[in-house]
Write an enzyme that holds these catalytic residues in place. Structure first.
Site, mmCIF file in Angstrom:
data_model
loop_
_atom_site.group_PDB
_atom_site.id
_atom_site.type_symbol
_atom_site.label_atom_id
_atom_site.label_comp_id
_atom_site.label_asym_id
_atom_site.label_seq_id
_atom_site.Cartn_x
_atom_site.Cartn_y
_atom_site.Cartn_z
ATOM 1 N N ASP A 103 -0.230 -37.603 -92.982
ATOM 2 C CA ASP A 103 0.969 -38.431 -93.100
ATOM 3 C C ASP A 103 1.357 -38.424 -94.594
ATOM 4 O OD1 ASP A 103 2.805 -40.494 -93.010
ATOM 5 O OD2 ASP A 103 1.661 -41.734 -91.657
ATOM 6 N N ASP A 159 -4.437 -43.099 -82.784
ATOM 7 C CA ASP A 159 -4.252 -44.449 -82.259
ATOM 8 C C ASP A 159 -3.017 -45.135 -82.826
ATOM 9 O OD1 ASP A 159 -5.442 -44.698 -84.936
ATOM 10 O OD2 ASP A 159 -5.548 -46.842 -84.478
ATOM 11 N N ARG A 165 -5.994 -43.487 -78.015
ATOM 12 C CA ARG A 165 -6.706 -42.286 -78.473
ATOM 13 C C ARG A 165 -7.064 -41.370 -77.310
ATOM 14 N NH1 ARG A 165 -8.256 -43.190 -83.942
ATOM 15 N NH2 ARG A 165 -8.822 -45.325 -84.440
HETATM 16 C C1 PRP Z 1 -5.038 -41.737 -89.838
HETATM 17 C C2 PRP Z 1 -5.143 -40.264 -89.497
HETATM 18 C C3 PRP Z 1 -5.482 -39.632 -90.823
HETATM 19 C C4 PRP Z 1 -4.761 -40.523 -91.827
HETATM 20 C C5 PRP Z 1 -3.504 -39.862 -92.285
HETATM 21 O O1 PRP Z 1 -6.332 -42.267 -89.874
HETATM 22 O O2 PRP Z 1 -6.157 -40.041 -88.551
HETATM 23 O O3 PRP Z 1 -6.863 -39.669 -91.056
HETATM 24 O O4 PRP Z 1 -4.444 -41.752 -91.134
HETATM 25 O O5 PRP Z 1 -2.781 -40.710 -93.138
HETATM 26 P P1 PRP Z 1 -2.438 -40.355 -94.650
HETATM 27 O O6 PRP Z 1 -2.095 -38.895 -94.730
HETATM 28 O O7 PRP Z 1 -1.243 -41.221 -94.926
HETATM 29 O O8 PRP Z 1 -3.602 -40.727 -95.499
HETATM 30 P P2 PRP Z 1 -6.608 -43.839 -89.909
HETATM 31 O O9 PRP Z 1 -6.769 -44.284 -91.328
HETATM 32 O O10 PRP Z 1 -5.576 -44.545 -89.091
HETATM 33 O O11 PRP Z 1 -8.023 -43.977 -89.231
HETATM 34 P P3 PRP Z 1 -8.453 -43.441 -87.769
HETATM 35 O O12 PRP Z 1 -8.574 -41.961 -87.881
HETATM 36 O O13 PRP Z 1 -9.753 -44.090 -87.509
HETATM 37 O O14 PRP Z 1 -7.372 -43.857 -86.813
HETATM 38 MG MG MG Z 2 -5.588 -44.856 -87.227
#
Ligand code: PRP
Ligand code: MG
Ligand code: MN
Length: 180
Positions: A103, A159, A165
């Site tokens: 992201d 999620d 998920r």
């Molecule tokens: C989400 C996704 C990536 C991260 C991307 O994880 O799985 O790991 O966010 O976001 P970024 O590029 O803005 O850093 P999250 O922190 O939601 O944890 P999860 O994987 O346990 O859902």
């Molecule tokens: Mg997450």
């Protein structure tokens, strides 16, 4: 029924399977003869990891890391806390980080820098989904699956508030679910 919260299926099962086969074949070719360690980032990467690794035909080692943002602002600060570090000594080995979605890029940006001290012979990234519009820091992604629009993405490991998920496809989430 959680499927009632789905706005649109963006990437179906067959397409996901085909992409895992394609990425697995590339990785098997590129890393032949090397000590490859797949590092999954919990929790989002688990579904992609399990499907992708089955399509890799060379020996691999498996490890996981868990990270969390520091407080509410951290997604923008780019500082993440390591909740679970690598179990394995990766010195001299080839690390391939397995992620579900990029992201802002802040999570991976931090992790790649953090892992540099471990003296791996290489650190690369395979990421299933790329939400390019949201990028804040440039991340060198070696293998990329699909681009996704700037919407709430759920399913295939991803999620919203820890739910969805287990959906077997990648979808967008109905606005009414996160605005109510
Ligand atoms: C989400 C996704 C990536 C991260 C991307 O994880 O799985 O790991 O966010 O976001 P970024 O590029 O803005 O850093 P999250 O922190 O939601 O944890 P999860 O994987 O346990 O859902
Ligand atoms: Mg997450
Ligand atoms: Mn994640």
């Amino acid at each position: 029924m959680i499927v009632n919260d789905v706005k649109e299926i963006l990437i179906g099962k067959e397409e996901l399977n085909a992409k895992c086969r394609e990425l697995g074949a590339m990785i098997s070719k590129d890393y032949a003869g090397r000590d490859l360690v797949l590092v999954g980032i919990l929790k989002g990467s688990v579904v992609f990891m399990t499907d992708l690794m089955k399509e890799i035909t060379i020996p691999v080692m498996l490890d996981f890391m868990a990270v969390s943002s520091y407080g509410a602002d951290t997604k923008s600060s780019g500082v993440v806390k390591i909740i679970k570090d690598l179990d394995m000594d990766v010195e001299g080995k080839s690390i391939l980080i397995v992620e579900d979605i990029i992201d802002t890029g802040l999570t991976l940006g931090y992790l790649v820098e953090y892992l540099r001290a471990r003296k791996a012979s290489s650190i690369e990234i395979v990421c299933l989904l790329d939400k390019k519009e949201r990028r804040k820091v440039e991340i060198p992604v070696k293998y990329r699956g699909f681009d996704v629009p700037d919407e709430f993405i759920i399913g295939y490991g991803i999620d919203y508030a820890e739910r969805y998920r287990n959906l077997p496809y990648v979808a967008s989430l109905k606005e009414e679910v996160y605005t109510k």
